[in-house]
Design a protein around this motif. Structure first.
Motif, PDB file in Angstrom:
ATOM      1  N   ASP A  51      -6.289  28.568 -11.954  1.00 17.33           N
ATOM      2  CA  ASP A  51      -5.488  27.817 -12.924  1.00 17.33           C
ATOM      3  C   ASP A  51      -6.356  27.056 -13.916  1.00 17.33           C
ATOM      4  N   SER A  52      -7.580  27.541 -14.150  1.00 24.15           N
ATOM      5  CA  SER A  52      -8.435  26.920 -15.172  1.00 24.15           C
ATOM      6  C   SER A  52      -7.790  27.083 -16.545  1.00 24.15           C
ATOM      7  N   ALA A  53      -8.110  26.179 -17.451  1.00 23.10           N
ATOM      8  CA  ALA A  53      -7.523  26.224 -18.785  1.00 23.10           C
ATOM      9  C   ALA A  53      -8.577  26.622 -19.802  1.00 23.10           C
ATOM     10  N   ALA A  54      -8.170  27.473 -20.765  1.00 20.10           N
ATOM     11  CA  ALA A  54      -9.086  27.885 -21.826  1.00 20.10           C
ATOM     12  C   ALA A  54      -8.593  27.306 -23.137  1.00 20.10           C
ATOM     13  N   SER A  55      -9.494  26.722 -23.905  1.00 20.03           N
ATOM     14  CA  SER A  55      -9.109  26.219 -25.214  1.00 20.03           C
ATOM     15  C   SER A  55     -10.155  26.626 -26.237  1.00 20.03           C
ATOM     16  N   ILE A  56      -9.685  26.835 -27.470  1.00 23.36           N
ATOM     17  CA  ILE A  56     -10.605  27.207 -28.544  1.00 23.36           C
ATOM     18  C   ILE A  56     -11.055  25.923 -29.227  1.00 23.36           C
ATOM     19  N   VAL A  57     -12.338  25.677 -29.201  1.00 23.49           N
ATOM     20  CA  VAL A  57     -12.866  24.438 -29.774  1.00 23.49           C
ATOM     21  C   VAL A  57     -13.936  24.751 -30.809  1.00 23.49           C
ATOM     22  N   THR A  58     -14.262  23.733 -31.596  1.00 22.44           N
ATOM     23  CA  THR A  58     -15.196  23.915 -32.696  1.00 22.44           C
ATOM     24  C   THR A  58     -16.459  23.119 -32.427  1.00 22.44           C
ATOM     25  N   ALA A  59     -17.613  23.741 -32.704  1.00 19.12           N
ATOM     26  CA  ALA A  59     -18.883  23.021 -32.580  1.00 19.12           C
ATOM     27  C   ALA A  59     -19.122  22.250 -33.867  1.00 19.12           C
ATOM     28  N   GLY A  60     -19.026  20.945 -33.805  1.00 19.95           N
ATOM     29  CA  GLY A  60     -19.230  20.136 -35.001  1.00 19.95           C
ATOM     30  C   GLY A  60     -18.067  20.271 -35.953  1.00 19.95           C
ATOM     31  N   GLY A  87     -13.819  26.892 -24.699  1.00 20.46           N
ATOM     32  CA  GLY A  87     -14.215  25.964 -23.653  1.00 20.46           C
ATOM     33  C   GLY A  87     -13.250  26.114 -22.486  1.00 20.46           C
ATOM     34  N   ILE A  88     -13.790  26.272 -21.285  1.00 16.09           N
ATOM     35  CA  ILE A  88     -12.936  26.406 -20.104  1.00 16.09           C
ATOM     36  C   ILE A  88     -13.041  25.126 -19.298  1.00 16.09           C
ATOM     37  N   SER A  89     -11.859  24.536 -19.003  1.00 13.17           N
ATOM     38  CA  SER A  89     -11.890  23.345 -18.165  1.00 13.17           C
ATOM     39  C   SER A  89     -11.367  23.724 -16.779  1.00 13.17           C
ATOM     40  N   VAL A  90     -11.968  23.148 -15.776  1.00 12.26           N
ATOM     41  CA  VAL A  90     -11.785  23.609 -14.414  1.00 12.26           C
ATOM     42  C   VAL A  90     -10.407  23.188 -13.876  1.00 12.26           C
ATOM     43  N   GLY A  91      -9.795  24.076 -13.084  1.00 14.72           N
ATOM     44  CA  GLY A  91      -8.504  23.768 -12.475  1.00 14.72           C
ATOM     45  C   GLY A  91      -8.682  23.356 -11.021  1.00 14.72           C
ATOM     46  N   GLY A  92      -7.574  23.381 -10.245  1.00 17.67           N
ATOM     47  CA  GLY A  92      -7.678  22.930  -8.865  1.00 17.67           C
ATOM     48  C   GLY A  92      -7.230  23.965  -7.839  1.00 17.67           C
ATOM     49  N   ASP A  93      -7.007  25.174  -8.297  1.00 18.70           N
ATOM     50  CA  ASP A  93      -6.483  26.200  -7.402  1.00 18.70           C
ATOM     51  C   ASP A  93      -7.542  26.642  -6.379  1.00 18.70           C
ATOM     52  N   ASP A  94      -7.062  27.125  -5.217  1.00 23.15           N
ATOM     53  CA  ASP A  94      -7.993  27.671  -4.233  1.00 23.15           C
ATOM     54  C   ASP A  94      -8.403  29.086  -4.592  1.00 23.15           C
ATOM     55  N   MET A  95      -7.481  29.811  -5.293  1.00 23.08           N
ATOM     56  CA  MET A  95      -7.793  31.179  -5.714  1.00 23.08           C
ATOM     57  C   MET A  95      -8.805  31.140  -6.861  1.00 23.08           C
ATOM     58  N   MET A  96      -9.719  32.103  -6.877  1.00 29.07           N
ATOM     59  CA  MET A  96     -10.700  32.167  -7.951  1.00 29.07           C
ATOM     60  C   MET A  96     -10.351  33.296  -8.915  1.00 29.07           C
TER      61      MET A  96
END
Lengths: 261, 154
Positions: free
Chosen positions: B96-105, B113-122
């Motif tokens: 359940d990690s989240a992916a977002s499109i971000v800008t450098a500068g 950028g992927i932010s970590v989730g809390g699921d047990d499944m990988m």
């Protein structure tokens, strides 16, 4: 002395014919030098000797100027880009500038000054001291024995020199940007790798340097072969080599860039 | 100079030139990162991928863990389908990690950028990241801002 109007027009026409005639002579010269196989058993040895004189001896100037050009590009790029807070793009800027333009062009200019002038003077002196005619006298074709190895050595060594120039320049840029100015080395290299395309940038730069090698070596060798066999003639031919080769490289660079990018 | 030394010097010179070409291919243009086999593919659908390009970085905690390999339009869901190649040694991304499109500068490149989730499944080969956040489109932001200004005037 006052030249009449018709005399001046005739003079203009004659110099025009001279230019076209020289062009034709240089074309025939190139064809005769390169066409057909060399009839000498030691053709490879001749080529190696010229590769040493033309390529290896140009290494020092190429490496040193590549290093400083890369360093100065990184310094300037950092100063400009840091105003936008995007100094991590300095690697991309250094690499693209070197690969697309400065690598092939500066190498060709330095090559014309370092190796081209030497080729012209050497061949010109051979002509002035009648070594070329003596070769012909003993049944050796000077175009094959003297000219062809020098042409091939130029064609082969300049692209190699251009690649070395680019690598040293990018490394010099990394030294300034990463080690001295504190750009994060990961973003220096990753920005570069993300933006530089092998087929687009590296190969096109290589093609450019091959074209420049062809033009510069051709001009240098032909000017030596075609010079007046006097000390003044040799000095004029050497000057012409550097001037013509530089102009040809710079204008050809514009045309090639317009075609490629 | 003796012929043997001459040949050796010229050989070294030619090798140096070819080596330089190889360095340019691998180190500078990053040809090798394209062909490494030890990655696994993960997919994500974004409402708006504006500005993202293939070969863009995929990062977690600011560290590159992969790259975008393909971007296509999904005609059934009307979204942009992004294919990412994640290095296979990074195999501990929760499903359940989240992916977002971000800008450098401010003017920099877009990356994921992927932010970590809390699921047990990988996440594994072929999985999809469901929690996504689209690219920031500056015009939309300005439009919303103007709209807010107008409505607060009422």
């Amino acid at each position: 002395m006052k030249a009449s109007m018709t005399d001046r027009i005739a003079l203009l026409g004659r110099s025009g014919l001279d230019v076209v005639g020289t062009l034709g002579r240089s074309g025939i010269f190139l064809f005769q030098a390169l066409a057909g196989r060399s009839q000498f058993g030691n053709a490879f040895g001749l080529l190696v000797r010229q590769l040493y004189a033309v390529g290896v001896l140009s290494m020092v100037i190429i490496v040193v100027s590549g290093l400083f050009i890369g360093m100065v590009l990184a310094l300037q790029g950092y100063n400009i880009l840091s105003g936008y807070g995007s100094e991590q793009a300095v690697g991309q800027m250094v690499a693209l500038t070197l690969l697309r333009e400065l690598g092939p062009v500066v190498t060709a200019l330095l090559f014309a000054g370092r190796a081209g002038s030497a080729l012209t003077a050497e061949i010109g002196l051979m002509k002035a001291t009648e070594q070329l005619s003596s070769l012909e006298m003993i049944g050796v074709d000077p175009l094959k024995y003297v000219i062809a190895p020098r042409l091939w050595a130029g064609f082969i060594s300049m692209p190699l020199l251009a690649m070395i120039f680019c690598v040293v320049g990018i490394w010099g840029g990394a030294m300034v940007a990463v080690d001295w100015l504190g750009v994060y080395s990961g973003s220096y290299w990753s920005n570069m790798q993300n933006s530089v395309q092998f087929g687009e940038d590296v190969l096109n730069g290589l093609i450019k340097s091959v074209a420049f090698a062809f033009v510069v070596t051709w001009i240098a060798v032909f000017q030596g072969y075609d010079c007046d066999p006097t000390s003044e003639g040799i000095s004029r031919a050497t000057t012409r080599t550097v001037v013509y080769a530089s102009l040809a490289v710079l204008s050809l660079d514009f045309i090639l860039t317009a075609l490629m990018f | 100079m003796r012929m043997r030394t001459l040949e050796l010097t010229v050989g070294v010179f030619i090798l140096a030139g070819l080596l330089a070409l190889a360095v340019l291919a691998v180190r500078v243009s990053g040809l090798s990162t394209n062909t490494t086999g030890d990655v696994y593919k993960v997919y994500a659908h974004f409402d708006n991928v504006s500005g993202l390009t293939t070969r863009a970085r995929v990062t977690m905690a600011g560290v590159t863990i992969g790259q975008v390999t393909d971007i296509q339009f999904d005609k059934n869901r009307y979204t942009g389908r992004v294919e990412m190649a994640i290095f296979s040694d990074v195999d501990t991304l929760p499903a359940d990690s989240a992916a977002s499109i971000v800008t450098a500068g401010l003017l920099g490149e877009k990356y994921i950028g992927i932010s970590v989730g809390g699921d047990d499944m990988m996440l594994a080969e072929g999985d999809e990241i469901y929690d996504t956040q689209s690219a920031l489109v500056l015009e939309e932001l300005i439009g919303r801002f103007l709209l807010n200004t107008v409505s607060s005037d009422d």
